[in-house]
Motif scaffolding. Sequence first.
Motif, PDB file in Angstrom:
ATOM      1  N   THR A  32       0.838  -1.201   0.000  1.00  0.00           N
ATOM      2  CA  THR A  32       0.000   0.000   0.000  1.00  0.00           C
ATOM      3  C   THR A  32       0.875   1.254   0.000  1.00  0.00           C
ATOM      4  O   THR A  32       0.584   2.234  -0.710  1.00  0.00           O
ATOM      5  CB  THR A  32      -0.925   0.004   1.222  1.00  0.00           C
ATOM      6  OG1 THR A  32      -1.653  -1.219   1.277  1.00  0.00           O
ATOM      7  CG2 THR A  32      -1.900   1.165   1.152  1.00  0.00           C
ATOM      8  N   THR A  33       1.942   1.227   0.773  1.00  0.00           N
ATOM      9  CA  THR A  33       2.848   2.369   0.839  1.00  0.00           C
ATOM     10  C   THR A  33       3.489   2.651  -0.514  1.00  0.00           C
ATOM     11  O   THR A  33       3.517   3.802  -0.986  1.00  0.00           O
ATOM     12  CB  THR A  33       3.954   2.111   1.879  1.00  0.00           C
ATOM     13  OG1 THR A  33       3.347   1.962   3.167  1.00  0.00           O
ATOM     14  CG2 THR A  33       4.948   3.258   1.916  1.00  0.00           C
ATOM     15  N   LEU A  34       3.984   1.619  -1.175  1.00  0.00           N
ATOM     16  CA  LEU A  34       4.653   1.799  -2.463  1.00  0.00           C
ATOM     17  C   LEU A  34       3.679   2.266  -3.540  1.00  0.00           C
ATOM     18  O   LEU A  34       4.037   3.090  -4.396  1.00  0.00           O
ATOM     19  CB  LEU A  34       5.330   0.494  -2.884  1.00  0.00           C
ATOM     20  CG  LEU A  34       6.512   0.071  -2.002  1.00  0.00           C
ATOM     21  CD1 LEU A  34       7.000  -1.313  -2.396  1.00  0.00           C
ATOM     22  CD2 LEU A  34       7.657   1.083  -2.097  1.00  0.00           C
ATOM     23  N   PRO A 152      -3.726  -1.550   5.604  1.00  0.00           N
ATOM     24  CA  PRO A 152      -4.027  -0.434   4.702  1.00  0.00           C
ATOM     25  C   PRO A 152      -4.292   0.883   5.436  1.00  0.00           C
ATOM     26  O   PRO A 152      -3.791   1.941   5.032  1.00  0.00           O
ATOM     27  CB  PRO A 152      -5.271  -0.908   3.941  1.00  0.00           C
ATOM     28  CG  PRO A 152      -5.246  -2.385   4.049  1.00  0.00           C
ATOM     29  CD  PRO A 152      -4.665  -2.675   5.394  1.00  0.00           C
ATOM     30  N   ALA A 153      -5.090   0.814   6.508  1.00  0.00           N
ATOM     31  CA  ALA A 153      -5.367   2.034   7.266  1.00  0.00           C
ATOM     32  C   ALA A 153      -4.086   2.576   7.890  1.00  0.00           C
ATOM     33  O   ALA A 153      -3.838   3.785   7.888  1.00  0.00           O
ATOM     34  CB  ALA A 153      -6.413   1.754   8.340  1.00  0.00           C
ATOM     35  N   LEU A 154      -3.255   1.672   8.419  1.00  0.00           N
ATOM     36  CA  LEU A 154      -1.996   2.090   9.023  1.00  0.00           C
ATOM     37  C   LEU A 154      -1.073   2.712   7.983  1.00  0.00           C
ATOM     38  O   LEU A 154      -0.402   3.726   8.250  1.00  0.00           O
ATOM     39  CB  LEU A 154      -1.318   0.889   9.686  1.00  0.00           C
ATOM     40  CG  LEU A 154      -0.022   1.159  10.447  1.00  0.00           C
ATOM     41  CD1 LEU A 154      -0.277   2.141  11.587  1.00  0.00           C
ATOM     42  CD2 LEU A 154       0.559  -0.143  10.978  1.00  0.00           C
ATOM     43  N   ALA A 155      -1.047   2.133   6.778  1.00  0.00           N
ATOM     44  CA  ALA A 155      -0.207   2.687   5.710  1.00  0.00           C
ATOM     45  C   ALA A 155      -0.667   4.087   5.330  1.00  0.00           C
ATOM     46  O   ALA A 155       0.154   5.001   5.154  1.00  0.00           O
ATOM     47  CB  ALA A 155      -0.236   1.773   4.492  1.00  0.00           C
ATOM     48  N   GLY A 156      -1.987   4.265   5.187  1.00  0.00           N
ATOM     49  CA  GLY A 156      -2.495   5.585   4.825  1.00  0.00           C
ATOM     50  C   GLY A 156      -2.137   6.637   5.860  1.00  0.00           C
ATOM     51  O   GLY A 156      -1.749   7.759   5.522  1.00  0.00           O
ATOM     52  N   ILE A 157      -2.242   6.264   7.146  1.00  0.00           N
ATOM     53  CA  ILE A 157      -1.915   7.212   8.220  1.00  0.00           C
ATOM     54  C   ILE A 157      -0.412   7.493   8.262  1.00  0.00           C
ATOM     55  O   ILE A 157       0.025   8.647   8.342  1.00  0.00           O
ATOM     56  CB  ILE A 157      -2.405   6.663   9.570  1.00  0.00           C
ATOM     57  CG1 ILE A 157      -3.938   6.599   9.585  1.00  0.00           C
ATOM     58  CG2 ILE A 157      -1.904   7.533  10.717  1.00  0.00           C
ATOM     59  CD1 ILE A 157      -4.515   5.879  10.790  1.00  0.00           C
ATOM     60  N   LEU A 158       0.408   6.442   8.198  1.00  0.00           N
ATOM     61  CA  LEU A 158       1.857   6.612   8.318  1.00  0.00           C
ATOM     62  C   LEU A 158       2.437   7.381   7.133  1.00  0.00           C
ATOM     63  O   LEU A 158       3.309   8.237   7.311  1.00  0.00           O
ATOM     64  CB  LEU A 158       2.536   5.247   8.447  1.00  0.00           C
ATOM     65  CG  LEU A 158       2.344   4.520   9.778  1.00  0.00           C
ATOM     66  CD1 LEU A 158       2.997   3.150   9.734  1.00  0.00           C
ATOM     67  CD2 LEU A 158       2.901   5.345  10.928  1.00  0.00           C
ATOM     68  N   VAL A 159       1.966   7.070   5.920  1.00  0.00           N
ATOM     69  CA  VAL A 159       2.473   7.789   4.745  1.00  0.00           C
ATOM     70  C   VAL A 159       2.113   9.264   4.836  1.00  0.00           C
ATOM     71  O   VAL A 159       2.916  10.144   4.513  1.00  0.00           O
ATOM     72  CB  VAL A 159       1.927   7.168   3.445  1.00  0.00           C
ATOM     73  CG1 VAL A 159       2.275   8.036   2.245  1.00  0.00           C
ATOM     74  CG2 VAL A 159       2.498   5.771   3.248  1.00  0.00           C
ATOM     75  N   GLY A 160       0.873   9.538   5.291  1.00  0.00           N
ATOM     76  CA  GLY A 160       0.463  10.932   5.409  1.00  0.00           C
ATOM     77  C   GLY A 160       1.172  11.685   6.518  1.00  0.00           C
ATOM     78  O   GLY A 160       1.403  12.898   6.401  1.00  0.00           O
ATOM     79  N   GLN A 161       1.558  10.977   7.591  1.00  0.00           N
ATOM     80  CA  GLN A 161       2.132  11.657   8.756  1.00  0.00           C
ATOM     81  C   GLN A 161       3.659  11.594   8.812  1.00  0.00           C
ATOM     82  O   GLN A 161       4.298  12.544   9.263  1.00  0.00           O
ATOM     83  CB  GLN A 161       1.560  11.043  10.044  1.00  0.00           C
ATOM     84  CG  GLN A 161       0.047  11.161  10.170  1.00  0.00           C
ATOM     85  CD  GLN A 161      -0.418  12.601  10.271  1.00  0.00           C
ATOM     86  OE1 GLN A 161       0.241  13.430  10.897  1.00  0.00           O
ATOM     87  NE2 GLN A 161      -1.544  12.923   9.641  1.00  0.00           N
ATOM     88  N   THR A 162       4.243  10.481   8.378  1.00  0.00           N
ATOM     89  CA  THR A 162       5.689  10.302   8.536  1.00  0.00           C
ATOM     90  C   THR A 162       6.441  10.052   7.235  1.00  0.00           C
ATOM     91  O   THR A 162       7.673  10.044   7.238  1.00  0.00           O
ATOM     92  CB  THR A 162       5.975   9.112   9.478  1.00  0.00           C
ATOM     93  OG1 THR A 162       5.577   7.893   8.836  1.00  0.00           O
ATOM     94  CG2 THR A 162       5.220   9.263  10.785  1.00  0.00           C
ATOM     95  N   PRO A 164       7.091   7.422   3.683  1.00  0.00           N
ATOM     96  CA  PRO A 164       7.066   5.987   3.393  1.00  0.00           C
ATOM     97  C   PRO A 164       8.090   5.146   4.154  1.00  0.00           C
ATOM     98  O   PRO A 164       7.956   3.924   4.197  1.00  0.00           O
ATOM     99  CB  PRO A 164       7.371   5.941   1.887  1.00  0.00           C
ATOM    100  CG  PRO A 164       8.207   7.156   1.639  1.00  0.00           C
ATOM    101  CD  PRO A 164       7.681   8.202   2.572  1.00  0.00           C
ATOM    102  N   ARG A 165       9.119   5.738   4.733  1.00  0.00           N
ATOM    103  CA  ARG A 165      10.202   4.927   5.295  1.00  0.00           C
ATOM    104  C   ARG A 165       9.768   4.084   6.493  1.00  0.00           C
ATOM    105  O   ARG A 165      10.146   2.911   6.618  1.00  0.00           O
ATOM    106  CB  ARG A 165      11.371   5.823   5.687  1.00  0.00           C
ATOM    107  CG  ARG A 165      12.578   5.063   6.225  1.00  0.00           C
ATOM    108  CD  ARG A 165      13.817   5.921   6.228  1.00  0.00           C
ATOM    109  NE  ARG A 165      14.193   6.298   4.861  1.00  0.00           N
ATOM    110  CZ  ARG A 165      15.148   7.167   4.567  1.00  0.00           C
ATOM    111  NH1 ARG A 165      15.809   7.767   5.553  1.00  0.00           N
ATOM    112  NH2 ARG A 165      15.438   7.461   3.312  1.00  0.00           N
ATOM    113  N   VAL A 166       8.981   4.650   7.394  1.00  0.00           N
ATOM    114  CA  VAL A 166       8.578   3.931   8.600  1.00  0.00           C
ATOM    115  C   VAL A 166       7.791   2.664   8.276  1.00  0.00           C
ATOM    116  O   VAL A 166       8.106   1.578   8.798  1.00  0.00           O
ATOM    117  CB  VAL A 166       7.779   4.854   9.541  1.00  0.00           C
ATOM    118  CG1 VAL A 166       7.167   4.046  10.694  1.00  0.00           C
ATOM    119  CG2 VAL A 166       8.677   5.948  10.084  1.00  0.00           C
TER     120      VAL A 166
END
Length: 406
Positions: A32-34, A152-162, A164-166
């Motif tokens: 999802t991140t990629l 998926p939800a975690l990816a959307g939140i992490l990509v938006g906040q931190t 893609p690296r995390v």
Amino acid sequence: MSFTSAESRWADVHLAAAGRAISVCGDLLAATTLALVLQQAGHGGFAVSGLLVAASLPITLLAAPAGRLVDRADSRTLLVVVGLAQAVVCLALAFVTQPVLIVALVALLSCGLAVTQPTLSALLPGMVHSDDLARASGIVQTAGLFGMLVAPALAGILVGQTGPRVPLLLDAASYLALVAVGLLIRTRRGRVAGAPAVEVTFRMRAHRQLLVMTGAVAAVVAGVSAINVFEVFFIRETLGASTTVYGFVMASWAGGMLIGGLGFGRFPRRLITVRTVLVLLALSCAAVLAAATVPAAGWLIPLWIVGGFANGALNVCTTVMIANRVAAEAHGRAFSIYGAAVQGAGLAGLILAGPLAEQFEPRVLVAGAGLLGLLAALACVPLVRREPPAALSAGRPAEIPDNVAG
């Protein structure tokens, strides 16, 4: 025949379930991140299609050698060595930005999945008695779905906040968890130290019900796999959803799979047939077709739950059918061949999806994918004939078993 004669090892089942939950969460988190990274960087359907092709092609091409390796090598050694290699690849993914390098590393990661996926699938029938297989499969599938529900939800939140690296680093850590599971599971298969070599000849065409089932699933996947390319553009651009909403919509499919996996975990074994598989395939495709009519992303959630329910139930059915009809010594090859057929069919859809995404509106493409999948499921109905009741009740192959030597 294909199962352990002792009592079911539920501790091993729960370990396998925990490992699957963690690894599936990590894999989907990275995928999802990629996809979001490529979309946000301005890359179109060709880039997303290339990413998904890289994740599927090695599994298809390596099915035969990987299946033989799974049946011959020590399962613990495979899970540990390959898991460590995959962790290193994921670590590298967290620090590259070039699309070509991303696709290459994803392809390398997929080479490991060609081995670990059939290894875990082939271990499950050895952990439990035949009567407990559907329940055990439901537990493992459900655990994986918890990972899919969160990722998926975690990816959307992490990509938006931190960025893609995390999430990519979390994926690398998930493979270390798979290594730990490989070390802790007591059930082992393949050529362990001091064990005699046993060779079983396996040919999919000798098992008619498995052949029809594999063909049906592959045909439907060929029709609907392109949705994996279209949906990011459909949800984000056509329906105007944010990355967070996109993540929650994707998670709703996993939620449906969770319900389906739990429900079919206690489904009577005699009712798990190719006919059941076709019904589940048609239901999943109907949900995708209906999704093309929605005016906002929120409407996709109930439809994705229905489609996911059919998907989760389908996974339990196919696992039980393969395990019931194939000798234990050939489970690795059987699961590899089935997986390769499905991945290959999906690959064909992904190859077509890239150019189609550049030429047509996402809504039209989603409708076309659902319709093609539904027609493929209906086209397989004439191929189904009633299975011999005795074969189902005894849990033995419906066809003449392959020759066993060794």
